[in-house]
Design an enzyme around this catalytic site. Structure first.
Site, PDB file in Angstrom:
ATOM      1  N   LYS A  41       0.845  -1.199   0.000  1.00  0.00           N
ATOM      2  CA  LYS A  41       0.000   0.000   0.000  1.00  0.00           C
ATOM      3  C   LYS A  41       0.881   1.250   0.000  1.00  0.00           C
ATOM      4  O   LYS A  41       2.078   1.180   0.273  1.00  0.00           O
ATOM      5  CB  LYS A  41      -0.906  -0.023   1.244  1.00  0.00           C
ATOM      6  N   ARG A 140     -10.337  -0.659  15.279  1.00  0.00           N
ATOM      7  CA  ARG A 140     -10.059   0.169  14.106  1.00  0.00           C
ATOM      8  C   ARG A 140     -10.975  -0.267  12.971  1.00  0.00           C
ATOM      9  O   ARG A 140     -11.893   0.453  12.609  1.00  0.00           O
ATOM     10  CB  ARG A 140      -8.582   0.062  13.713  1.00  0.00           C
ATOM     11  N   TYR A 261      14.634  30.737   9.315  1.00  0.00           N
ATOM     12  CA  TYR A 261      13.392  31.409   9.722  1.00  0.00           C
ATOM     13  C   TYR A 261      13.348  31.587  11.234  1.00  0.00           C
ATOM     14  O   TYR A 261      13.654  30.670  11.993  1.00  0.00           O
ATOM     15  CB  TYR A 261      12.185  30.578   9.289  1.00  0.00           C
ATOM     16  N   MET A 309      11.156  24.828   3.424  1.00  0.00           N
ATOM     17  CA  MET A 309      10.460  23.963   2.465  1.00  0.00           C
ATOM     18  C   MET A 309      11.435  23.194   1.578  1.00  0.00           C
ATOM     19  O   MET A 309      11.260  22.000   1.331  1.00  0.00           O
ATOM     20  CB  MET A 309       9.521  24.796   1.590  1.00  0.00           C
TER      21      MET A 309
END
Ligand code: PLP
Length: 380
Positions: A41, A140, A261, A309
């Protein structure tokens, strides 16, 4: 390293397909005589289903698990006509006919999935293949043991559904000593007795390395195929991935200078820094700002300031000045720093790191016959 890379990319994800095949054989040997499936998956945990699934097929795997119907459709293209494809999330409303026509095996997880699959079967006038998930305690997915008992007594159920597999999923397989494992197994086995001779499956990667009683007929490893040890009982797996990123710029800063930043990092003394071409858009977690590191030549190079980023900055003061240059590469995942190390520093699990690496890295697929491939999962 650099000779292998396409200059259009700034980072390289090296995926050792030979190690994936070797890991499949290790797990299959571990759980024998149970059969070993493969969970592919999420694009084979981010590593590329188109490359990974054929390798597993060629290693002898005949049962594959995906999460979504869309993944099943891609997987069938990739592996060809043979092999079972189970869809873990089951069947979404309106997708029954497509799923049945393609011959996928949905894992029926709820009363409504069971009902819709039976309705589809009656509409088509034939039994439809499925697996049935029992909730043995994880809360679940899966039907209750009580509902499973009702289905076992319902003679029409076998007319509607050609049941292929009874399964459940362990909540605590990463903790071998957790008594939940045995409790879930007992709960599941009590349901299995109601479906005589039905193949059954409990174990994911963690379960595959628990006591032999968790193997039953089929195990469903994912993360272990990709080189991550699911628990402390695990032995013999080889690392599969390596990640390197390019140095964009090298600079020296004076004491008192801030970096990145928010100027989250302020140098206490003169430091040598390198800004490298990997950021959170490449799946490198922001939580590694001030916490993680890159490596070069056995030296840990801490991340200073926040992860941007497209880039982050590391302190390379520990290296001799001529050791690295702009355009060169540093290691993010590899022999010096495992996926598990990165996950721990980021406060997450290796699954999340792996599945988020994303499409911006150049992907180099290597096999055991590749000149640079080695048993330690080393550089290409
Ligand atoms: C994802 C998944 C697996 C594989 O789990 P790993 O821990 O990666 O081995 C097996 N079974 C189910 C139901 C899953 O959702």
């Amino acid at each position: 390293m650099a000779r292998m890379t396409c200059p259009a990319y700034s980072s390289v994800l090296t995926i050792n397909l030979g190690a994936i095949a070797a890991n499949y054989r290790v797990i299959a040997g571990q759980v024998s005589p149970a059969r070993c499936a493969a969970v592919v998956k999420a694009d084979a945990y981010g590593l590329g289903i188109g490359k990974v699934a054929p390798v597993l097929r060629d290693a002898g795997c005949t049962s594959f698990f995906v999460a979504h119907l869309s993944e099943a459709i891609v997987l069938r293209e990739v592996i060809g006509p043979d092999g079972d494809i189970f869809v873990l999330n089951g069947i979404d409303p309106g997708c029954e006919d497509l799923c049945a026509a393609r011959g996928f095996v949905p894992v029926l997880n709820s009363a409504s999935q069971v009902t819709r699959w039976r309705d589809a079967a009656r509409a088509q006038g034939r039994a439809l293949t499925a697996a049935l998930q029992i909730d043995s305690g994880m809360s679940r997915l899966g039907i209750t043991p009580g509902m499973a008992a009702d289905l076992a007594r319902d003679s029409d159920f076998a007319t509607d559904v050609a049941l292929r597999l009874l399964m459940t999923h362990l909540a605590c397989a990463d903790q071998p000593s957790d008594p939940t494992n045995a409790r879930q197994r007992e709960s599941f086995l009590s349901v299995r007795r109601l479906f005589p001779d039905m193949p059954a499956s409990i174990a994911n990667s963690g379960g595959a390395f628990l006591a032999p009683g968790f193997g039953l007929d089929l195990v469903r490893p994912g993360i272990a195929l990709y080189g991550v040890a699911p628990n402390e009982c695990t032995e013999g797996l080889r690392p599969v991935v390596r990640l390197d990123a390019r140095i964009l710029q090298i600079r020296e800063i004076d004491a008192g200078t801030g970096v990145g930043y928010g100027l989250d990092y302020i140098a206490l003394d003169r430091r040598r820094l390198a800004t490298i071409a990997i950021g959170y858009a490449d799946g490198w977690p922001r939580s590694l700002g001030g916490a993680g590191a890159a490596w070069f030549s056995g030296k840990r190079l801490p991340i200073v300031g926040r992860v941007s980023m497209d880039s982050l900055t590391i302190d390379i003061s520990a290296l001799p000045p001529e050791a690295v240059a702009e355009g060169g590469f540093v290691e993010l995942i590899g022999p010096s720093q495992s996926l598990e190390d990165v996950a721990r520093d980021a406060g997450t699990i290796a699954y999340e790191i792996l599945t988020r690496l994303g499409p911006r890295h150049e992907r180099l697929y290597v096999g055991d016959d590749h000149p640079g491939a080695s048993s330690s999962g080393a550089r290409p």
